[in-house]
Enzyme design. Structure first.
Site, PDB file in Angstrom:
ATOM      1  N   ARG A  75       6.860  -0.600  -9.995  1.00  0.00           N
ATOM      2  CA  ARG A  75       8.202  -0.166  -9.603  1.00  0.00           C
ATOM      3  C   ARG A  75       9.044  -0.307 -10.868  1.00  0.00           C
ATOM      4  O   ARG A  75       8.938  -1.299 -11.579  1.00  0.00           O
ATOM      5  CB  ARG A  75       8.739  -1.032  -8.476  1.00  0.00           C
ATOM      6  CG  ARG A  75       7.793  -1.004  -7.297  1.00  0.00           C
ATOM      7  CD  ARG A  75       8.462  -1.269  -5.990  1.00  0.00           C
ATOM      8  NE  ARG A  75       7.428  -1.557  -4.984  1.00  0.00           N
ATOM      9  CZ  ARG A  75       6.970  -0.674  -4.093  1.00  0.00           C
ATOM     10  NH1 ARG A  75       7.448   0.545  -4.056  1.00  0.00           N
ATOM     11  NH2 ARG A  75       6.058  -1.013  -3.234  1.00  0.00           N
ATOM     12  N   ASP A 106       7.962   8.275  -0.926  1.00  0.00           N
ATOM     13  CA  ASP A 106       9.135   9.156  -0.971  1.00  0.00           C
ATOM     14  C   ASP A 106      10.080   8.783  -2.109  1.00  0.00           C
ATOM     15  O   ASP A 106      10.697   9.662  -2.722  1.00  0.00           O
ATOM     16  CB  ASP A 106       9.860   9.212   0.376  1.00  0.00           C
ATOM     17  CG  ASP A 106      10.363   7.855   0.827  1.00  0.00           C
ATOM     18  OD1 ASP A 106       9.845   6.838   0.332  1.00  0.00           O
ATOM     19  OD2 ASP A 106      11.276   7.810   1.677  1.00  0.00           O
ATOM     20  N   ASP A 153       1.353   3.775   4.892  1.00  0.00           N
ATOM     21  CA  ASP A 153       2.081   3.746   6.170  1.00  0.00           C
ATOM     22  C   ASP A 153       2.104   5.069   6.928  1.00  0.00           C
ATOM     23  O   ASP A 153       2.522   5.114   8.068  1.00  0.00           O
ATOM     24  CB  ASP A 153       3.557   3.351   5.931  1.00  0.00           C
ATOM     25  CG  ASP A 153       3.686   1.951   5.374  1.00  0.00           C
ATOM     26  OD1 ASP A 153       2.679   1.234   5.373  1.00  0.00           O
ATOM     27  OD2 ASP A 153       4.794   1.582   4.950  1.00  0.00           O
ATOM     28  N   VAL A 287      -4.296  -7.065   2.793  1.00  0.00           N
ATOM     29  CA  VAL A 287      -5.667  -6.654   3.115  1.00  0.00           C
ATOM     30  C   VAL A 287      -5.676  -5.160   3.466  1.00  0.00           C
ATOM     31  O   VAL A 287      -6.626  -4.443   3.160  1.00  0.00           O
ATOM     32  CB  VAL A 287      -6.155  -7.471   4.340  1.00  0.00           C
ATOM     33  CG1 VAL A 287      -7.395  -6.878   4.943  1.00  0.00           C
ATOM     34  CG2 VAL A 287      -6.378  -8.915   3.928  1.00  0.00           C
ATOM     35  N   GLN A 288      -4.593  -4.704   4.071  1.00  0.00           N
ATOM     36  CA  GLN A 288      -4.544  -3.308   4.520  1.00  0.00           C
ATOM     37  C   GLN A 288      -4.550  -2.317   3.367  1.00  0.00           C
ATOM     38  O   GLN A 288      -4.937  -1.168   3.519  1.00  0.00           O
ATOM     39  CB  GLN A 288      -3.281  -3.085   5.376  1.00  0.00           C
ATOM     40  CG  GLN A 288      -3.294  -3.898   6.640  1.00  0.00           C
ATOM     41  CD  GLN A 288      -1.910  -4.009   7.266  1.00  0.00           C
ATOM     42  OE1 GLN A 288      -1.490  -3.144   7.997  1.00  0.00           O
ATOM     43  NE2 GLN A 288      -1.195  -5.079   6.971  1.00  0.00           N
ATOM     44  N   ARG A 289      -4.081  -2.751   2.212  1.00  0.00           N
ATOM     45  CA  ARG A 289      -4.080  -1.870   1.036  1.00  0.00           C
ATOM     46  C   ARG A 289      -5.405  -1.911   0.287  1.00  0.00           C
ATOM     47  O   ARG A 289      -5.648  -1.098  -0.587  1.00  0.00           O
ATOM     48  CB  ARG A 289      -3.043  -2.360   0.023  1.00  0.00           C
ATOM     49  CG  ARG A 289      -1.663  -1.992   0.330  1.00  0.00           C
ATOM     50  CD  ARG A 289      -0.780  -2.313  -0.862  1.00  0.00           C
ATOM     51  NE  ARG A 289       0.597  -2.288  -0.435  1.00  0.00           N
ATOM     52  CZ  ARG A 289       1.257  -1.175  -0.143  1.00  0.00           C
ATOM     53  NH1 ARG A 289       0.689  -0.009  -0.273  1.00  0.00           N
ATOM     54  NH2 ARG A 289       2.492  -1.229   0.263  1.00  0.00           N
ATOM     55  N   ARG A 461     -31.445  14.154  25.918  1.00  0.00           N
ATOM     56  CA  ARG A 461     -31.358  15.532  25.403  1.00  0.00           C
ATOM     57  C   ARG A 461     -31.787  16.561  26.438  1.00  0.00           C
ATOM     58  O   ARG A 461     -31.871  17.737  26.135  1.00  0.00           O
ATOM     59  CB  ARG A 461     -32.269  15.660  24.174  1.00  0.00           C
ATOM     60  CG  ARG A 461     -31.720  14.999  22.949  1.00  0.00           C
ATOM     61  CD  ARG A 461     -32.288  15.687  21.705  1.00  0.00           C
ATOM     62  NE  ARG A 461     -31.657  15.187  20.514  1.00  0.00           N
ATOM     63  CZ  ARG A 461     -32.019  14.064  19.908  1.00  0.00           C
ATOM     64  NH1 ARG A 461     -32.995  13.347  20.398  1.00  0.00           N
ATOM     65  NH2 ARG A 461     -31.394  13.661  18.822  1.00  0.00           N
TER      66      ARG A 461
HETATM   67  P1  ADP Z   1       7.586   4.545  -3.144  1.00  0.00           P
HETATM   68  O1  ADP Z   1       7.391   5.616  -4.149  1.00  0.00           O
HETATM   69  O2  ADP Z   1       6.297   3.977  -2.661  1.00  0.00           O
HETATM   70  O3  ADP Z   1       8.533   4.990  -2.044  1.00  0.00           O
HETATM   71  P2  ADP Z   1       9.704   3.050  -4.394  1.00  0.00           P
HETATM   72  O4  ADP Z   1      10.733   3.591  -3.488  1.00  0.00           O
HETATM   73  O5  ADP Z   1       9.766   1.607  -4.765  1.00  0.00           O
HETATM   74  O6  ADP Z   1       8.242   3.289  -3.862  1.00  0.00           O
HETATM   75  O7  ADP Z   1       9.744   3.920  -5.729  1.00  0.00           O
HETATM   76  C1  ADP Z   1       8.872   3.673  -6.798  1.00  0.00           C
HETATM   77  C2  ADP Z   1       9.603   3.961  -8.095  1.00  0.00           C
HETATM   78  O8  ADP Z   1      10.068   5.304  -8.096  1.00  0.00           O
HETATM   79  C3  ADP Z   1      10.861   3.111  -8.295  1.00  0.00           C
HETATM   80  O9  ADP Z   1      10.573   1.877  -8.837  1.00  0.00           O
HETATM   81  C4  ADP Z   1      11.645   3.971  -9.242  1.00  0.00           C
HETATM   82  O10 ADP Z   1      11.150   3.841 -10.553  1.00  0.00           O
HETATM   83  C5  ADP Z   1      11.334   5.367  -8.762  1.00  0.00           C
HETATM   84  N1  ADP Z   1      12.363   5.794  -7.825  1.00  0.00           N
HETATM   85  C6  ADP Z   1      12.436   5.573  -6.503  1.00  0.00           C
HETATM   86  N2  ADP Z   1      13.531   6.126  -5.961  1.00  0.00           N
HETATM   87  C7  ADP Z   1      14.197   6.702  -6.971  1.00  0.00           C
HETATM   88  C8  ADP Z   1      15.423   7.432  -7.094  1.00  0.00           C
HETATM   89  N3  ADP Z   1      16.171   7.690  -6.016  1.00  0.00           N
HETATM   90  N4  ADP Z   1      15.775   7.864  -8.303  1.00  0.00           N
HETATM   91  C9  ADP Z   1      15.031   7.642  -9.375  1.00  0.00           C
HETATM   92  N5  ADP Z   1      13.883   6.954  -9.340  1.00  0.00           N
HETATM   93  C10 ADP Z   1      13.452   6.489  -8.162  1.00  0.00           C
END
Ligand code: ADP
Length: 745
Positions: A75, A106, A153, A287-289, A461
């Site tokens: 992240r 997302d 998820d 564990v799920q991941r 069968r």
């Molecule tokens: P996921 O992609 O699993 O939803 P996150 O929401 O933590 O996980 O997003 C992962 C990374 O994507 C963040 O650490 C950040 O670098 C980038 N990111 C997420 N949302 C935004 C956003 N709105 N604008 C810019 N970068 C974002």
């Protein structure tokens, strides 16, 4: 100048990300692009340097079975800042990368789109400050994005399944199965927490697959004021009727109708105080991941990965960012930001306590599954309505056993009993109908059946003919059977067709006849998927993973023979899931020219450091070029370069406990079959009252039995149209030793 594509994984890791990387990289290389891996998510894009490296074809070998992501993920708070993204654009321009495939949730995908929108502005700024020269920027005036959803998820709209969700469901189902046996030994209640902050998919499907007693999901909190009392009364009644275990599945994001979180500890306290017994909490957590991706996740990731590479390389300046997903078993492309927006809208509906909207947005199959679960978890059925007809229907298994048959029978029995009907179990398939081996079933007679493999009723069968039909008619009349529900494979379909065709001679057959497709071979008409095929695919994949590891140690080529009769589904899909180099299918035939080419590929490969060869052969691919023949041929032609070994997987493919998907598919098909019987009851002699049910384009559909002869190829006993053959070119492309090997071959 070849196009340059960057590939990265971001956000939470998910099983199947490696398969997506492999497919994206290989498809892009095959299309003539240069591919760069961007390590550690967006942070690597910002840090540049060694975090952005070219990826070659072989670097994506041997990763299909690995969980997590070889590129690492992170992240990156810095990427959320404009300054962070400015650095990222500078690095991409330095490397000449103007196309990206992003695998993430997302958040990651929204971040990618932001980068695309800011590209021009940030690029110009970099030119002005002299960090990037004008010519470099002019060569890359825009950024193209293709997104794949990596998230266990299954929380994103725009794709039926996200990468990792099926594997997580495997982990959850395995865990609940294991907990169930210890819970049953001690007569204990367990509360199991599964992931899903914004989405109840894992909790709902995990509960449905494992036969849990109660589930709490964020989209649809219990709508009773005193749901706690209701839950406890269901559990208590369940005990009274003979259940020894009680399992409550709680999604991480579970809440009540007022939006207050419901935690596992609260559920535990409620159960302890109401039931007065020992309650244990298990939080499944990471564990799920973990672990190796399921066969489905490998195949899904492969298909969307290859498609993402292709769209990312062909898109132009005006094309918006696209999300590459899967809907109804087919790869789809949708505007990425629209999918993000709808996902956020759904999350907002949940937060705003608009649960009807949240359920609506989750879609039909989610809603249906929830409704089915509501009935299945009841400790005892509703009492029959006075005055309503009680339908007595025979339920039986036929053909070879397929994992998931028991889940189908369990669901049919419970759903029917709940509506006041009377299921009559037939032992050992049509043989049981001939010899009058039947017994009425009740709610508890199918308790604990959901997770079990094989066939509790027994199967055979036997396809009835001649005097058998008379015996069957007599049995049906004696037991006053109003309908037949058959769960099985081709022999079962043939038998049901026979009864339908003999209606004029035997009035007893003028009753609703419904077939539920259950065979590992996946060779039945009227459905894209049969119950049992997913389990078999996972069994094959697990074994082949092991074989591959042993083969690497000793320069070996393995020829693995899989079942399927004349249908290549298991062979082709397992080849995609395991990364086999060659797959031999009856549908395509096997020629000497093919074999010469394969020998050339093996010799060339092993002479240049290859350590493993893997070929998958359908059991009936060719009557003369048998598995031992192929082995002898390769051994002789390979000389000292490599050894050849055969592995005929045999019945292990039919055995084992059903995968979560097979349990869920079986349950949903059975539910629809009970609806069918109710609708067709009393319409016995109509052609429409004899049908098979199946999954077609994502919907549960009925096909009349009279259509079967038209749909099936007589000689090979497989459907004339097989949708999955369209995946053949991708399997071939990915299996090349390097780009272009098969071109012109
Ligand atoms: P996921 O992609 O699993 O939803 P996150 O929401 O933590 O996980 O997003 C992962 C990374 O994507 C963040 O650490 C950040 O670098 C980038 N990111 C997420 N949302 C935004 C956003 N709105 N604008 C810019 N970068 C974002």
């Amino acid at each position: 100048m070849p196009k340059r594509l960057g590939v990265l994984t971001s956000g939470g890791d998910a099983q199947g990300m490696n398969a997506a990387i492999r497919a994206t990289v290989r498809a892009a290389l095959d299309l003539g692009a240069e591919v760069y891996g961007i390590y550690e998510g967006y942070q690597g894009m910002i840090d540049g340097g060694a975090y952005i490296r070219p990826v070659a074809w072989p670097a994506t070998g041997g990763i299909l079975h690995k969980g997590g992501t070889i590129f690492g993920t992170a992240r990156s708070p810095e990427f959320r800042t404009r300054e962070g993204r400015r650095k990222a654009v500078a690095n991409l321009l330095r490397f000449g990368i103007d196309r990206l495939v992003i695998i993430g949730g997302d958040g990651s995908l929204a971040g990618a789109n932001l980068l695309r929108q800011e590209w021009k502005e940030l690029g110009q700024e970099l030119v002005e400050t002299g960090e990037i020269d004008q010519a470099t920027f002019d060569a890359h005036p825009y950024l193209v994005i293709a997104g794949l959803v990596g998230s266990i998820d299954n929380d994103m709209l725009g794709t039926d399944m996200t990468i990792g969700a099926d594997s997580a469901l495997h982990r959850i189902t395995d865990a609940i199965d294991a907990i169930t046996s210890t819970a049953a030994s001690h007569q204990r209640a367990f509360v199991v927490e599964v992931m899903g902050r914004n989405c109840g998919y894992l909790a709902l499907m995990g509960a449905l697959a494992s036969g849990a007693d109660w589930v709490l999901i964020p989209e649809n909190p219990p709508n009773l004021e005193d749901w706690e009392a209701k839950m406890c009364s269901i559990l208590r009644e369940g005990r009274k009727s003979g259940r020894r275990d009680s399992i409550v599945v709680v999604a991480e994001g579970a809440q009540d109708r007022q939006g207050n979180p419901i935690t596992c500890d609260e559920v535990k306290n409620v159960l302890e105080s109401h039931l007065g017994e020992d309650v244990r909490v298990t939080v499944l957590g990471h564990v799920q991941r973990g672990g190796s991706p399921s066969a489905y996740d490998r195949i899904l990731s492969t298909l969307v990965g290859a498609a993402a590479a292709s769209i990312a390389l062909s898109a132009g300046a005006d094309d918006e960012s696209m999300l590459v997903g899967i809907q109804h078993n087919r790869v789809t492309f949708q505007p990425l930001m629209e999918c993000v927006r709808r996902t956020h809208e759904l999350n907002a509906a949940m937060r705003g306590l608009d649960f009807a909207k949240a359920m609506e947005m989750r879609g039909k199959s989610f809603q249906e599954s929830f409704a089915i679960l509501r009935t299945l978890i009841r400790s005892k059925p509703h009492p029959p309505e006075p005055g309503k007809d009680r339908i007595r229907f025979a339920v039986l298994n036929a053909s070879a056993p397929a994992p998931g048959m028991n889940a189908a029978v369990r669901a049919a029995v419970r759903l029917a009993v709940d509506r006041g009907h009377i299921p009559v179990g037939v032992y050992r398939g049509f043989r049981g109908l001939i010899t009058d081996n039947l017994q009425e079933m009740d709610w508890m007679s199918v308790s604990g059946w959901a997770p079990t493999g094989g066939s509790e009723l027994g199967t055979s069968r036997k396809v009835p003919k001649g005097g058998d039909l008379y015996a069957i008619a007599k049995t049906l009349e004696k037991h006053q059977i109003d309908a037949i529900l058959m769960v099985g494979g081709w022999a079962g379909y043939q038998s049901m067709l026979k009864l339908y065709q003999e209606r004029a001679n035997f009035p007893a057959f003028n009753i609703p006849l419904i077939c539920v497709p259950a065979t590992i071979n996946n060779n039945l008409p009227g459905t894209e998927l049969c119950v049992g095929a997913d389990t078999a695919l996972n069994s094959i994949t697990e074994v082949v993973d092991k074989i591959k590891r042993s083969a690497v140690a000793s320069n070996r080529c393995f020829i693995v023979e899989v079942m399927g009769r004349y249908c290549g589904y298991l062979a082709l899909m397992s080849a995609i899931a395991t990364g086999a180099e060659r797959v031999y299918l009856h549908e395509e035939g096997v020629t000497l020219k093919d074999l010469e080419r394969d020998i050339a590929m093996l010799n060339e490969g092993f002479a240049h450091g290859k350590r493993l060869g893997l070929m998958i052969r359908n059991e009936n691919a060719n009557p003369l070029y048998t598995t031992p023949f192929l082995s002898a041929l390769f051994e002789e032609e390979g000389g000292p370069l490599f050894d050849v070994r055969i592995s005929v997987l045999g019945h292990l493919q039919q055995g084992g406990d059903p995968s979560p998907y097979d349990r869920i598919l079986a349950t949903r098909l059975a539910a629809k079959s009970v609806d069918f019987i109710e609708q067709q009851y009393g319409q016995g002699d109509k052609d429409e009252s004899a049908a098979c049910i199946g999954l077609l384009s994502g919907e549960m559909r009925l096909t009349p039995l009279y259509e079967i002869p038209r749909l099936m190829d007589d000689k090979t006993q497989r459907p004339k149209e097989q949708w999955w053959m369209s995946l053949r070119p991708i399997a071939r492309m990915l299996a090349q030793p390097g780009p272009g090997f098969y071109k012109g071959a």
